[in-house]
Design a protein around this motif. Structure first.
Motif, mmCIF file in Angstrom:
data_model
loop_
_atom_site.group_PDB
_atom_site.id
_atom_site.type_symbol
_atom_site.label_atom_id
_atom_site.label_comp_id
_atom_site.label_asym_id
_atom_site.label_seq_id
_atom_site.Cartn_x
_atom_site.Cartn_y
_atom_site.Cartn_z
ATOM 1 N N GLU A 1 9.186 -10.585 15.498
ATOM 2 C CA GLU A 1 8.598 -9.947 16.667
ATOM 3 C C GLU A 1 7.081 -9.828 16.522
ATOM 4 O OE1 GLU A 1 10.654 -6.283 17.256
ATOM 5 O OE2 GLU A 1 12.533 -7.257 17.822
ATOM 6 N N GLY A 2 6.488 -10.848 15.920
ATOM 7 C CA GLY A 2 5.037 -10.908 15.807
ATOM 8 C C GLY A 2 4.440 -10.080 14.688
ATOM 9 N N ARG A 3 5.288 -9.467 13.845
ATOM 10 C CA ARG A 3 4.772 -8.609 12.773
ATOM 11 C C ARG A 3 5.296 -9.059 11.418
ATOM 12 N NH1 ARG A 3 2.671 -3.632 14.016
ATOM 13 N NH2 ARG A 3 2.579 -3.093 16.221
ATOM 14 N N PRO A 4 4.431 -9.100 10.408
ATOM 15 C CA PRO A 4 4.912 -9.410 9.058
ATOM 16 C C PRO A 4 5.585 -8.182 8.449
ATOM 17 C CG PRO A 4 2.550 -9.025 9.009
ATOM 18 C CD PRO A 4 2.968 -8.944 10.455
ATOM 19 N N ALA A 5 6.676 -8.402 7.749
ATOM 20 C CA ALA A 5 7.369 -7.287 7.098
ATOM 21 C C ALA A 5 6.615 -6.864 5.841
ATOM 22 C CB ALA A 5 8.788 -7.699 6.742
ATOM 23 N N ILE A 6 6.658 -5.546 5.547
ATOM 24 C CA ILE A 6 6.102 -5.003 4.307
ATOM 25 C C ILE A 6 7.214 -4.963 3.268
ATOM 26 C CG2 ILE A 6 4.962 -3.040 3.218
ATOM 27 C CD1 ILE A 6 3.257 -4.507 5.280
ATOM 28 N N ASP A 7 6.921 -5.425 2.069
ATOM 29 C CA ASP A 7 7.927 -5.464 1.008
ATOM 30 C C ASP A 7 8.251 -4.038 0.559
ATOM 31 O OD1 ASP A 7 9.462 -5.855 -1.274
ATOM 32 O OD2 ASP A 7 8.346 -7.631 -1.872
ATOM 33 N N PRO A 8 9.497 -3.561 0.760
ATOM 34 C CA PRO A 8 9.824 -2.174 0.403
ATOM 35 C C PRO A 8 9.817 -1.931 -1.103
ATOM 36 C CG PRO A 8 11.805 -3.372 1.038
ATOM 37 C CD PRO A 8 10.644 -4.276 1.331
ATOM 38 N N ASN A 9 9.934 -2.995 -1.890
ATOM 39 C CA ASN A 9 9.981 -2.854 -3.348
ATOM 40 C C ASN A 9 8.616 -3.033 -4.006
ATOM 41 O OD1 ASN A 9 12.874 -2.528 -3.440
ATOM 42 N ND2 ASN A 9 13.028 -4.717 -3.015
ATOM 43 N N GLY A 10 7.574 -3.231 -3.203
ATOM 44 C CA GLY A 10 6.248 -3.453 -3.770
ATOM 45 C C GLY A 10 5.970 -4.931 -3.930
ATOM 46 N N ALA A 11 4.700 -5.279 -3.912
ATOM 47 C CA ALA A 11 4.289 -6.685 -3.957
ATOM 48 C C ALA A 11 4.694 -7.319 -5.276
ATOM 49 C CB ALA A 11 2.776 -6.789 -3.778
ATOM 50 N N ARG A 12 5.259 -8.512 -5.185
ATOM 51 C CA ARG A 12 5.592 -9.284 -6.374
ATOM 52 C C ARG A 12 4.705 -10.517 -6.404
ATOM 53 N NH1 ARG A 12 10.897 -9.780 -9.399
ATOM 54 N NH2 ARG A 12 10.407 -11.297 -11.003
ATOM 55 N N VAL A 13 4.019 -10.724 -7.516
ATOM 56 C CA VAL A 13 3.162 -11.886 -7.690
ATOM 57 C C VAL A 13 3.447 -12.477 -9.063
ATOM 58 C CG1 VAL A 13 0.822 -12.781 -7.718
ATOM 59 C CG2 VAL A 13 1.379 -10.851 -6.255
ATOM 60 N N GLY A 14 3.829 -13.759 -9.078
ATOM 61 C CA GLY A 14 4.217 -14.361 -10.348
ATOM 62 C C GLY A 14 5.381 -13.581 -10.930
ATOM 63 N N PRO A 15 5.331 -13.216 -12.208
ATOM 64 C CA PRO A 15 6.448 -12.481 -12.817
ATOM 65 C C PRO A 15 6.389 -10.975 -12.607
ATOM 66 C CG PRO A 15 4.818 -12.999 -14.483
ATOM 67 C CD PRO A 15 4.314 -13.611 -13.203
ATOM 68 N N TRP A 16 5.349 -10.457 -11.946
ATOM 69 C CA TRP A 16 5.109 -9.023 -11.921
ATOM 70 C C TRP A 16 5.520 -8.393 -10.593
ATOM 71 C CZ3 TRP A 16 4.698 -9.100 -16.712
ATOM 72 C CH2 TRP A 16 3.840 -9.963 -17.394
ATOM 73 N N ARG A 17 6.305 -7.325 -10.675
ATOM 74 C CA ARG A 17 6.663 -6.521 -9.503
ATOM 75 C C ARG A 17 5.845 -5.236 -9.564
ATOM 76 N NH1 ARG A 17 8.978 -7.131 -4.604
ATOM 77 N NH2 ARG A 17 10.862 -8.128 -5.439
ATOM 78 N N THR A 18 4.943 -5.053 -8.613
ATOM 79 C CA THR A 18 4.037 -3.907 -8.610
ATOM 80 C C THR A 18 4.527 -2.842 -7.634
ATOM 81 O OG1 THR A 18 2.618 -4.654 -6.808
ATOM 82 C CG2 THR A 18 2.182 -5.574 -8.986
ATOM 83 N N MET A 19 3.781 -1.750 -7.537
ATOM 84 C CA MET A 19 4.078 -0.706 -6.569
ATOM 85 C C MET A 19 3.070 -0.725 -5.419
ATOM 86 S SD MET A 19 5.318 2.443 -9.026
ATOM 87 C CE MET A 19 6.570 3.155 -7.983
ATOM 88 N N VAL A 20 2.443 -1.863 -5.199
ATOM 89 C CA VAL A 20 1.442 -2.002 -4.148
ATOM 90 C C VAL A 20 2.124 -2.376 -2.840
ATOM 91 C CG1 VAL A 20 -0.553 -3.334 -3.381
ATOM 92 C CG2 VAL A 20 -0.339 -2.687 -5.779
ATOM 93 N N GLU A 21 1.779 -1.654 -1.763
ATOM 94 C CA GLU A 21 2.288 -2.010 -0.443
ATOM 95 C C GLU A 21 1.629 -3.306 0.008
ATOM 96 O OE1 GLU A 21 1.797 1.069 2.403
ATOM 97 O OE2 GLU A 21 3.602 2.117 1.781
ATOM 98 N N ALA A 22 2.443 -4.294 0.306
ATOM 99 C CA ALA A 22 1.902 -5.589 0.718
ATOM 100 C C ALA A 22 2.931 -6.306 1.572
ATOM 101 C CB ALA A 22 1.535 -6.430 -0.502
#
Length: 666
Positions: free
Chosen positions: A281-302
């Protein structure tokens, strides 16, 4: 109408775009990202759009920056050397929760201290141990501090940070500033990664600010956060971790602005990574588990994003094991041979010619190395320092630098620290051989691919008969790996229980047969059921074939190559502040604040107090970010339980969101 300037600094290119009042693109440009001095690439891109458009620097009312540098650094394991202060946890927790891997040999201490779940001090902070440890630490760029239950009471984190600043004067990243949620080890990882990025992002912003000043652009500078919102440059310097997925988030915002599509997959291919997200619906979803980049799962809203180490500059690995052989791309980025030959054509061609004259393929054929100018090599070990002495800023063949196989590990560490960079064969080189690109040195690319083509598989056959045929194999492999990245996202987003992980499902033979339109006793059909918006400088090269493979509409919008820069300047300032109310005893309701817990006899008063504090904090941060026309939204998540026919309060998570348009210069 106000003129807006968007800039995106990626691993390979720096893009710039000028928009007129968010209505139309006036000009766009690309320049090579100059890692040794980011201001050069930024300046070249901005100067190009000013020249194209005829816009005066004084007419620019707002400048905004997005970047993939933080994302790329975490994917590739790069960043500054840091120190971790881990308060109230056991030393074994460092290993058990993956923090040892994230530290990668950087110093850490597990200090006595911390609080309990109610915010009460569990044991006093061991300040003497911290002071003694700091005396042994040198050559770190920043510190991370994470305390047990610091989101319930941050006193020990704040005191440790104060001591570190007093003793060594380095930046400190506190975990409770980055997330209001529990899960101490995950907050510690987020603070650790934040500290690792501080120097890199601060340098990028400083270079951008210097460039704007040199070009006499007085507009305020904003930075895109990982959820697509805008923050001030000062805020980004304090919390660089929030800029991970900044570039990809900006590209999604830009994709929606360009296409006005409601439901779609957005795939953005850069030099280092391919980033895939879903628009609903024209909006990107925010990851509820925090941003994951490479092997790392963070607590950053992204933005909910799947990031794969796959891009135009991904390293090509030849598979020599087995009978069939082949190639695999990524996840590490290298400098394309065709590009490095632009910088030192005489040396690069001489080395490639010498390697081609040898009848036996060499382990380090078509691989070069050079120092990245301006990077401080502080904190490296003796073996790494000895190897670094043999490398200079001029391009050198890897085979002439490495004396033993053991030194390969030292070279890898220097690359991870961003001190040196390696050049090798990439899909960009293959595209030069195929005639799909022509920006750099095609002849050097052809020589390098000829060297790779003569490598042999387990049955003794060559990987390919020529540079051209190997280039075709590499091109098809990038299409294949891109298709798999999109399919993994589809399966991850489907609200259907398939019983297997997305990566397994994406590679399942039945699905692949369906994509091939299998016809036999069984008829199989499979396709992606929403359009794919292809973004990035090389999207037009690879993505039409990806669309054919997946049986979907492939949208390649005008200005797709600068979608990140467009998204950087059409977003809004959005600040979210969160906090918790708990009930440590019946009839007592505790608000957890930075200054310490506050108790109330009435739950409504406790929630009201927290909402007021959070709104004041969010408003201030939004105004500091340069927002105006503020809108405020409160979100309450109150948890209760039934016991003995009455409702019992458990806790409440309160979030206050303040958003507005960035203030423009007049």
């Amino acid at each position: 109408m106000p003129i807006l300037l968007g800039v995106d600094t990626g691993g390979t290119y720096t893009d710039a775009v000028l928009l007129e009042d968010e209505m139309r693109v006036l000009a766009s440009s690309k320049a090579l990202t100059t890692r040794h001095d980011l201001s050069i690439g930024i300046g070249q891109a901005i100067e190009a759009v000013l020249m194209q458009s005829g816009v005066s620097p004084s007419e620019i009312a707002l400048a905004s920056l997005s970047t993939t540098l933080a994302t790329n650094a975490l994917v590739e394991g790069k960043g500054g050397r840091i120190g971790l202060v881990y308060i109230g946890f056991r030393k074994d927790d460092l290993r058990n929760h993956g923090l040892t891997d994230a530290l990668a040999g950087d110093p850490a201490i597990a200090l006595v201290g911390g609080h309990n779940h109610a915010g009460n001090e569990a044991v006093s902070l061991d300040e003497p141990a911290l002071l003694a440890w700091l005396e042994t630490i040198d050559d770190v760029s920043a510190f991370a501090v994470a305390g047990q239950f610091a989101t319930r009471n941050p006193a020990h984190e704040l005191r440790a940070a104060e001591i570190i600043r007093e003793q060594v004067g380095k930046p400190v990243s506190c975990s409770h500033h980055l997330s209001a949620k529990l899960n101490g080890p995950k907050r510690a990882l987020t603070a650790l990664l934040n500290a690792r990025l501080i120097g890199m992002i601060a340098q990028l912003i400083a270079k951008a600010e210097d460039t704007l000043e040199r070009l006499e652009i007085s507009a305020p500078l904003m930075v895109v956060r990982g959820d697509g919102a805008l923050i001030s440059a000062a805020q980004a310097k304090e919390r660089p971790i929030e800029t991970i997925l900044s570039g990809p988030a900006a590209s999604i915002v830009g994709a929606q602005w360009m296409t006005h599509v409601g439901d779609a997959l957005v795939s953005d291919i850069g030099g280092t990574t391919t980033d895939v997200a879903v628009l609903r619906e024209g909006r990107p979803a925010i990851d509820p588990n925090g941003a994951r980049v490479g092997p790392w799962r963070t607590m950053v809203e992204a933005v909910a994003m799947r990031t794969t180490g796959l891009g135009g500059d991904s390293e090509v690995h030849v598979v020599e094991e087995g009978l069939t052989g082949g190639v695999i791309l990524g996840p590490r980025r290298v400098v394309p041979i065709s590009l490095v030959a632009q910088d030192d054509p005489e040396l690069v061609h001489a080395v490639l010619d010498e390697q081609l004259r040898s009848e036996t393929p060499g382990e380090y054929d078509a691989r070069f190395v050079r120092i990245v100018p301006g990077v401080d090599p502080c904190g490296i070990g003796n073996k790494d320092a000895a190897l670094l002495e043999r490398i200079d800023e001029r391009v050198r063949p890897v085979g002439a630098i490495l004396k033993t196989r053991l030194e390969s590990s030292a070279l890898r560490r220097l690359v991870n620290r961003g001190i040196v960079q390696v050049a090798g064969v990439t899909p960009s080189d293959a595209c030069h051989v195929l005639g799909l690109l022509g920006d750099w040195d095609r002849e050097a690319a052809e020589k390098a691919l000829t060297l790779y083509a003569r490598k042999r598989t387990g049955n003794g056959n060559r990987i390919a008969q020529s540079a051209l045929s190997l280039s075709e194999i590499i091109f098809e492999q990038l299409v294949s790996q891109t298709s798999l990245a999109l399919l993994e996202t589809v399966f991850a987003e489907e609200n259907v229980e398939f019983g297997q992980a997305p990566d397994i499902l994406a590679r399942h033979s039945l699905l692949q047969k369906g994509l091939d339109h299998h016809r036999g006793l069984l008829r199989l059909e499979a396709a992606v059921n929403v359009p794919v918006i292809g973004l990035g400088a090389s999207a037009a090269t690879y993505y039409p074939k990806v669309g054919t493979r997946l049986g979907c509409d492939m949208i390649l919008p005008e200005h797709a190559e600068v979608a990140n820069a467009i998204g950087a300047v059409v977003g809004r300032v959005t600040i979210r502040c969160s906090g918790t109310v708990t009930s440590p005893a019946e009839g007592r309701f505790r608000v957890h604040l930075d200054g310490g817990p506050e108790d109330f006899a009435n739950v409504d008063l406790a929630i009201e107090r927290l909402e007021n504090v959070l709104e004041e904090m969010a408003r201030k941060q939004a105004m500091d970010a340069g927002a105006e026309d503020l809108q405020v939204h409160h979100l309450r998540d109150v948890k209760t339980a039934e016991a003995e026919a009455r409702e019992i309060f458990l806790d409440a998570e309160i979030t206050v969101e303040v958003s507005g348009r960035p203030r423009i210069a007049v």
